[in-house]
Design an enzyme around this catalytic site. Structure first.
Site, short mmCIF file in Angstrom:
data_model
loop_
_atom_site.label_atom_id
_atom_site.label_comp_id
_atom_site.label_asym_id
_atom_site.label_seq_id
_atom_site.Cartn_x
_atom_site.Cartn_y
_atom_site.Cartn_z
N HIS A 1 0.89 -1.17 -0.06
CA HIS A 1 0.05 -0.04 -0.04
C HIS A 1 0.83 1.35 0.02
O HIS A 1 1.83 1.46 0.82
CB HIS A 1 -0.81 -0.04 1.25
CG HIS A 1 -2.12 -0.92 1.00
ND1 HIS A 1 -3.11 -0.71 1.88
CD2 HIS A 1 -2.36 -1.89 0.24
CE1 HIS A 1 -4.15 -1.78 1.66
NE2 HIS A 1 -3.54 -2.44 0.77
N PRO B 1 -4.14 -0.26 18.86
CA PRO B 1 -4.02 -0.73 17.65
C PRO B 1 -3.80 0.37 16.47
O PRO B 1 -3.49 0.15 15.61
CB PRO B 1 -5.27 -1.70 17.41
CG PRO B 1 -6.29 -1.20 18.38
CD PRO B 1 -5.44 -0.66 19.52
N TYR C 1 -9.10 5.44 7.90
CA TYR C 1 -8.83 5.68 9.38
C TYR C 1 -9.99 7.15 9.40
O TYR C 1 -9.99 8.15 8.88
CB TYR C 1 -7.65 6.51 9.87
CG TYR C 1 -6.47 5.19 9.98
CD1 TYR C 1 -6.61 4.57 11.36
CD2 TYR C 1 -5.67 4.90 8.93
CE1 TYR C 1 -5.54 3.47 11.31
CE2 TYR C 1 -4.84 3.85 8.91
CZ TYR C 1 -4.74 3.33 10.35
OH TYR C 1 -3.66 2.35 10.30
N TYR D 1 4.28 6.16 10.35
CA TYR D 1 3.43 5.30 9.82
C TYR D 1 4.26 4.18 9.14
O TYR D 1 3.84 3.07 9.50
CB TYR D 1 2.35 5.71 8.95
CG TYR D 1 1.03 4.70 8.91
CD1 TYR D 1 0.28 4.73 9.78
CD2 TYR D 1 1.02 3.87 7.61
CE1 TYR D 1 -0.88 3.82 9.51
CE2 TYR D 1 -0.04 3.04 7.44
CZ TYR D 1 -1.19 2.82 8.45
OH TYR D 1 -2.00 2.07 8.20
N LYS E 1 1.08 -0.71 15.35
CA LYS E 1 2.54 -0.74 15.60
C LYS E 1 3.16 -2.08 16.35
O LYS E 1 4.17 -2.09 16.52
CB LYS E 1 3.07 0.62 16.55
CG LYS E 1 2.97 1.76 15.59
CD LYS E 1 4.05 1.55 14.49
CE LYS E 1 4.04 2.76 13.61
NZ LYS E 1 4.52 2.40 12.24
C1 PHB Z 1 -6.09 -4.33 10.94
O1 PHB Z 1 -5.98 -4.63 9.49
O2 PHB Z 1 -6.50 -5.13 11.88
C2 PHB Z 1 -5.52 -2.89 11.16
C3 PHB Z 1 -4.99 -2.11 10.48
C4 PHB Z 1 -4.50 -0.92 10.77
C5 PHB Z 1 -4.47 -0.62 12.05
C6 PHB Z 1 -5.07 -1.52 12.96
C7 PHB Z 1 -5.62 -2.58 12.71
O3 PHB Z 1 -3.86 0.65 12.26
#
Ligand code: PHB
Ligand code: APR
Length: 389
Positions: free
Chosen positions: A72, A292, A200, A384, A296
């Site tokens: 990505h 989450p 997000y 990130y 990280k």
């Molecule tokens: C996930 O795909 O479970 C996931 C992706 C990004 C995040 C947290 C969880 O920031």
């Protein structure tokens, strides 16, 4: 029995450390409380920093990730149902890889099976002895029989609820913690991901995240109050809540499918210092937890493992102890920056129970700034995709 390094816990930290040490000619034994099936049923985040990708590749663990993972080059943020994209690869020079942690763990087990690593599952009552001295050993019970392994070093890769951290005297260990007053309700669904890249979403009803595992498997989350039960969220309620929080075009395009997993995860930031006591080291979730937001957790476990592997390899190769002496400080320097990043993303994106109208405006202004400022986007992107080792 005697080995050079005994590792407690066969999650990603313990398995990767054992793998790297074996490649450097260091003998290990891994003690895991659960059965393998249980370890492989845990669903965790799915975004790998580029440094994690390279670490896995260099360790000969990259083949399936190359085939099945998804690179990505950007990610979306949204506020008030309107999204904008941050071009991660352009701004930070590297992309990320979407590949589930469960898959990384499976690949590690396959490599260990091929190499014949000693991994004891169902090891009960693991206890660490004499870690503060020169001759540590570990005792445990397997199939009702008490056993003992002597080692030069003991490594605690046994997660947040493990025994290793609790072995360090309270007078030595310092803990830092923030518990957030909400959790994430996560759903794994057999459906086409709503977007080619993650979203997000900040929203007045609470945070939401659109993620994925592959073309036919989506991973979605919505913020819920702390202590919420998944049973309070029948599928229809989940989908309708998710739709209300994400960008309008995504809400329209959202395909729902059979839900194969639904669970609530609490959010917490936690760090224990130091990460070494005598001949005991802590690695991964045994020493630190991040919320989450930003994914990280696994990536930090991988950087700890890299540092500790380097330190132990140098010790066995040259009897050089500088890496061992410096492990805790080196690991913590990177950990604190990721703790800061995941805390700041969490703070920017979630609704907090006591939030005032002023606080809400602050969040909106921060996202507005992020949307309009390349400097702000670059700072986010750098964190990130992962800070350097
Ligand atoms: C996930 O795909 O479970 C996931 C992706 C990004 C995040 C947290 C969880 O920031
Ligand atoms: N004895 C033996 N094994 C134990 C004990 C014990 N007393 N306590 C816990 N374990 C095992 C757990 O069953 C688990 O398999 O240690 C392992 C720890 O694995 P994780 O919790 O996955 O921690 P870690 O390997 O550090 O992974 C870090 O992966 O699990 C995610 O959220 C975590 O993303 C983070 C990353």
């Amino acid at each position: 029995m005697r080995v050079q390094v005994v590792i407690i816990g066969a999650g990603p930290s313990g398995l990767l450390l054992a793998h790297l040490l074996r490649r450097s000619g260091v003998e290990t034994a891994v003690l895991e409380r659960r059965q393998r099936g249980h370890v492989l049923a845990r669903i965790r985040a799915g975004v790998l920093e580029w440094g994690t990708v390279e670490t896995l590749r260099e360790a000969g663990l990259g083949a399936r990730m190359e085939r099945e993972g998804h690179v990505h080059e950007g990610t979306y943020f949204s506020a008030r149902n309107r999204g904008f994209r941050i071009p991660l690869a352009v701004l930070a020079g590297r992309p990320v890889m979407v590949y589930g942690q469960t898959e990384v763990t499976k690949d590690l087990y396959v490599a260990h099976d091929d190499a014949g690593t000693l991994i004891v599952d169902g090891a009960e009552g693991v206890t660490i002895h004499e870690a503060g001295g020169a001759a540590p050993f570990v005792t445990y019970v397997k199939d009702g029989v008490g056993r003992r392994i002597d080692a030069d070093f003991v490594v605690g890769c046994d997660g947040f609820h493990g025994v290793s951290r609790r072995t360090i005297p309270a007078t030595v260990l310092k803990e830092y913690e923030r518990v957030y007053p909400f959790g994430w309700l996560g759903v794994l669904s057999e459906s086409k991901p709503v977007s080619g890249e993650l979203i997000y979403a900040q929203h007045e009803r609470g945070f939401a995240l659109c993620s994925m595992r592959n073309e036919g498997l989506s991973r979605y989350y919505v913020q819920v109050p702390a202590g919420e039960e998944p049973e309070a969220w029948p599928d229809a309620r989940f989908w309708s809540e998710l739709r209300r929080r994400i960008p309008a075009e995504a809400a329209e395009a959202l395909e729902t499918g059979r839900v194969i997993e639904k669970s609530v995860a609490p959010l917490r930031s936690y760090v224990a210092e130091p990460m070494r006591w005598g001949r005991l080291f802590l690695v991964g979730d045994a020493a630190h937890i991040v919320p989450p937001t930003g994914a990280k957790g696994l990536n930090l476990a991988v950087s700890d493992v890299r540092y500790l592997h380097e330190a132990l390899a140098a010790f066995y190769r040259d009897r050089d102890e500088t890496g061992i002496e410096g492990y805790s400080a080196r690991a913590l320097a990177r950990i604190w920056k990721a703790v800061r990043f995941s805390w700041s993303l969490t703070t920017m994106l979630h609704r907090f129970p006591e939030q005032t109208a002023f606080d809400l405006r602050m969040q909106e202004a921060e996202l507005d700034w992020l949307e309009g400022s390349e400097a702000a986007q670059r700072a986010l992107a750098e964190n990130y995709v992962g800070l350097p080792y």
